[in-house]
Scaffold this motif. Structure first.
Motif, PDB file in Angstrom:
ATOM      1  N   GLN A   1     -25.876  27.530  -7.717  1.00 45.12           N
ATOM      2  CA  GLN A   1     -24.577  26.906  -7.985  1.00 45.12           C
ATOM      3  C   GLN A   1     -23.610  27.422  -6.927  1.00 45.12           C
ATOM      4  N   LEU A   2     -23.254  26.565  -5.960  1.00 43.36           N
ATOM      5  CA  LEU A   2     -22.310  26.969  -4.926  1.00 43.36           C
ATOM      6  C   LEU A   2     -20.906  26.543  -5.311  1.00 43.36           C
ATOM      7  N   ILE A   3     -19.919  27.328  -4.910  1.00 40.81           N
ATOM      8  CA  ILE A   3     -18.530  26.960  -5.152  1.00 40.81           C
ATOM      9  C   ILE A   3     -17.981  26.281  -3.896  1.00 40.81           C
TER      10      ILE A   3
ATOM     11  N   ILE B   1     -32.557  41.480  -4.771  1.00 43.41           N
ATOM     12  CA  ILE B   1     -31.151  41.372  -5.163  1.00 43.41           C
ATOM     13  C   ILE B   1     -30.529  42.762  -5.082  1.00 43.41           C
ATOM     14  N   HIS B   2     -29.400  42.863  -4.405  1.00 40.71           N
ATOM     15  CA  HIS B   2     -28.689  44.139  -4.285  1.00 40.71           C
ATOM     16  C   HIS B   2     -27.931  44.396  -5.589  1.00 40.71           C
ATOM     17  N   VAL B   3     -28.223  45.488  -6.262  1.00 40.00           N
ATOM     18  CA  VAL B   3     -27.566  45.826  -7.524  1.00 40.00           C
ATOM     19  C   VAL B   3     -26.326  46.674  -7.230  1.00 40.00           C
ATOM     20  N   VAL B   4     -25.182  46.218  -7.760  1.00 36.41           N
ATOM     21  CA  VAL B   4     -23.912  46.932  -7.573  1.00 36.41           C
ATOM     22  C   VAL B   4     -23.618  47.716  -8.852  1.00 36.41           C
ATOM     23  N   PRO B   5     -23.678  49.056  -8.800  1.00 32.42           N
ATOM     24  CA  PRO B   5     -23.401  49.868  -9.985  1.00 32.42           C
ATOM     25  C   PRO B   5     -21.891  49.953 -10.247  1.00 32.42           C
ATOM     26  N   PRO B   6     -21.502  50.266 -11.491  1.00 33.50           N
ATOM     27  CA  PRO B   6     -20.077  50.308 -11.850  1.00 33.50           C
ATOM     28  C   PRO B   6     -19.239  51.304 -11.057  1.00 33.50           C
ATOM     29  N   HIS B   7     -19.836  52.348 -10.518  1.00 32.30           N
ATOM     30  CA  HIS B   7     -19.063  53.355  -9.785  1.00 32.30           C
ATOM     31  C   HIS B   7     -18.743  52.935  -8.352  1.00 32.30           C
ATOM     32  N   GLN B   8     -19.327  51.852  -7.879  1.00 24.90           N
ATOM     33  CA  GLN B   8     -19.051  51.403  -6.510  1.00 24.90           C
ATOM     34  C   GLN B   8     -17.644  50.814  -6.410  1.00 24.90           C
ATOM     35  N   ALA B   9     -16.986  51.025  -5.293  1.00 29.62           N
ATOM     36  CA  ALA B   9     -15.585  50.642  -5.125  1.00 29.62           C
ATOM     37  C   ALA B   9     -15.332  49.154  -5.363  1.00 29.62           C
ATOM     38  N   ALA B  10     -16.231  48.285  -4.949  1.00 30.36           N
ATOM     39  CA  ALA B  10     -16.011  46.830  -5.053  1.00 30.36           C
ATOM     40  C   ALA B  10     -16.314  46.280  -6.443  1.00 30.36           C
ATOM     41  N   TYR B  11     -16.890  47.088  -7.315  1.00 33.89           N
ATOM     42  CA  TYR B  11     -17.348  46.602  -8.617  1.00 33.89           C
ATOM     43  C   TYR B  11     -16.232  45.944  -9.436  1.00 33.89           C
ATOM     44  N   GLN B  12     -15.105  46.627  -9.584  1.00 38.95           N
ATOM     45  CA  GLN B  12     -14.008  46.100 -10.406  1.00 38.95           C
ATOM     46  C   GLN B  12     -13.483  44.776  -9.861  1.00 38.95           C
ATOM     47  N   ASP B  13     -13.355  44.680  -8.543  1.00 42.98           N
ATOM     48  CA  ASP B  13     -12.884  43.434  -7.937  1.00 42.98           C
ATOM     49  C   ASP B  13     -13.872  42.299  -8.181  1.00 42.98           C
ATOM     50  N   LEU B  14     -15.145  42.577  -8.039  1.00 39.86           N
ATOM     51  CA  LEU B  14     -16.165  41.550  -8.280  1.00 39.86           C
ATOM     52  C   LEU B  14     -16.178  41.116  -9.741  1.00 39.86           C
TER      53      LEU B  14
ATOM     54  N   SER C   1     -14.703  36.960 -13.738  1.00 38.02           N
ATOM     55  CA  SER C   1     -14.037  36.744 -15.024  1.00 38.02           C
ATOM     56  C   SER C   1     -12.940  35.685 -14.934  1.00 38.02           C
ATOM     57  N   ALA C   2     -12.572  35.302 -13.722  1.00 35.37           N
ATOM     58  CA  ALA C   2     -11.531  34.282 -13.543  1.00 35.37           C
ATOM     59  C   ALA C   2     -12.010  32.943 -14.097  1.00 35.37           C
ATOM     60  N   GLU C   3     -11.083  32.147 -14.578  1.00 37.56           N
ATOM     61  CA  GLU C   3     -11.408  30.886 -15.248  1.00 37.56           C
ATOM     62  C   GLU C   3     -12.307  29.975 -14.402  1.00 37.56           C
ATOM     63  N   ASN C   4     -12.029  29.872 -13.124  1.00 41.94           N
ATOM     64  CA  ASN C   4     -12.801  28.970 -12.263  1.00 41.94           C
ATOM     65  C   ASN C   4     -14.216  29.459 -11.984  1.00 41.94           C
ATOM     66  N   TYR C   5     -14.471  30.750 -12.186  1.00 40.50           N
ATOM     67  CA  TYR C   5     -15.764  31.321 -11.812  1.00 40.50           C
ATOM     68  C   TYR C   5     -16.548  31.877 -12.990  1.00 40.50           C
ATOM     69  N   ILE C   6     -16.079  31.680 -14.201  1.00 40.35           N
ATOM     70  CA  ILE C   6     -16.720  32.291 -15.373  1.00 40.35           C
ATOM     71  C   ILE C   6     -18.165  31.812 -15.558  1.00 40.35           C
ATOM     72  N   GLY C   7     -18.485  30.637 -15.055  1.00 42.08           N
ATOM     73  CA  GLY C   7     -19.858  30.127 -15.147  1.00 42.08           C
ATOM     74  C   GLY C   7     -20.846  30.933 -14.329  1.00 42.08           C
TER      75      GLY C   7
ATOM     76  N   ALA D   1     -19.758  33.065  -2.881  1.00 43.27           N
ATOM     77  CA  ALA D   1     -19.953  31.638  -2.630  1.00 43.27           C
ATOM     78  C   ALA D   1     -20.710  30.919  -3.741  1.00 43.27           C
ATOM     79  N   GLY D   2     -21.089  31.618  -4.814  1.00 44.83           N
ATOM     80  CA  GLY D   2     -21.800  30.962  -5.906  1.00 44.83           C
ATOM     81  C   GLY D   2     -22.753  31.927  -6.580  1.00 44.83           C
ATOM     82  N   SER D   3     -23.772  31.360  -7.247  1.00 44.63           N
ATOM     83  CA  SER D   3     -24.720  32.215  -7.954  1.00 44.63           C
ATOM     84  C   SER D   3     -26.092  31.558  -8.023  1.00 44.63           C
ATOM     85  N   LEU D   4     -27.068  32.384  -8.344  1.00 50.29           N
ATOM     86  CA  LEU D   4     -28.441  31.942  -8.557  1.00 50.29           C
ATOM     87  C   LEU D   4     -28.747  32.123 -10.036  1.00 50.29           C
ATOM     88  N   LEU D   5     -29.283  31.085 -10.638  1.00 51.09           N
ATOM     89  CA  LEU D   5     -29.641  31.150 -12.056  1.00 51.09           C
ATOM     90  C   LEU D   5     -30.966  31.876 -12.228  1.00 51.09           C
ATOM     91  N   PRO D   6     -31.184  32.544 -13.375  1.00 49.08           N
ATOM     92  CA  PRO D   6     -32.473  33.201 -13.612  1.00 49.08           C
ATOM     93  C   PRO D   6     -33.586  32.169 -13.789  1.00 49.08           C
TER      94      PRO D   6
END
Length: 150
Positions: free
Chosen positions: A45-47, A90-103, A108-114, A129-134
């Motif tokens: 799913q690309l945005i 797939i690169h796993v981003v742990p919660p302690h990484q600096a970019a985690y909260q921003d990501l 969580s934004a309305e346009n990207y919640i899917g 730019a989007g996501s890959l479904l499982p």
């Protein structure tokens, strides 16, 4: 002589502005990398307009990448899923990484919640730019990234 130089400079400025506008359009407003049928086939799913995100540790730009946000509370089952995703490429981003909260805020934004809870695609410039479904198998991850990196 000075009149010829001024004309030349004016033409050069107009040509330069046109070139910059063309490059900007191609970079930001050109069509999707893959058509909708190919996206559906690959489970992508690309945005329409990729969103800037902070740089992610140990992740190089210049090619499409998949990342997954590790949940803040990650039990043994979750740890196993993260290990499977990492093994699939797939690169796993742990919660302690600096970019985690921003990501997390972006997804969580309305346009990207899917895209929340899915493996997230970062384009060659490092933008969301989007996501890959499982499911996230190595073959499926490689097929998606190969198609996007062409």
């Amino acid at each position: 002589m000075s009149r010829l130089t001024a004309s030349f400079i004016g033409v050069a400025l107009v040509a330069g502005a046109f070139w910059v506008a063309t490059q900007s359009y191609q970079k930001n407003f050109s069509g999707p990398v893959l058509d909708e049928a190919r996206q559906a086939q690959l489970g992508i799913q690309l945005i329409e307009f990729p969103r800037q995100v902070p740089p992610i540790e140990r992740l190089e730009q210049g090619q499409w990448q998949l990342i997954s946000l590790q949940p803040s509370l990650c039990d043994a089952v979750c740890q196993g899923q993260m290990a499977q995703q990492a093994a699939a490429g797939i690169h796993v981003v742990p919660p302690h990484q600096a970019a985690y909260q921003d990501l997390e805020q972006v997804t969580s934004a309305e346009n990207y919640i899917g895209h929340q809870g899915h493996a997230l695609l970062l384009n060659k410039e490092g933008r969301f730019a989007g996501s890959l479904l499982p499911p996230y198998t190595k073959a499926r991850v490689n097929a998606a990234l190969d198609a996007l990196n062409r």
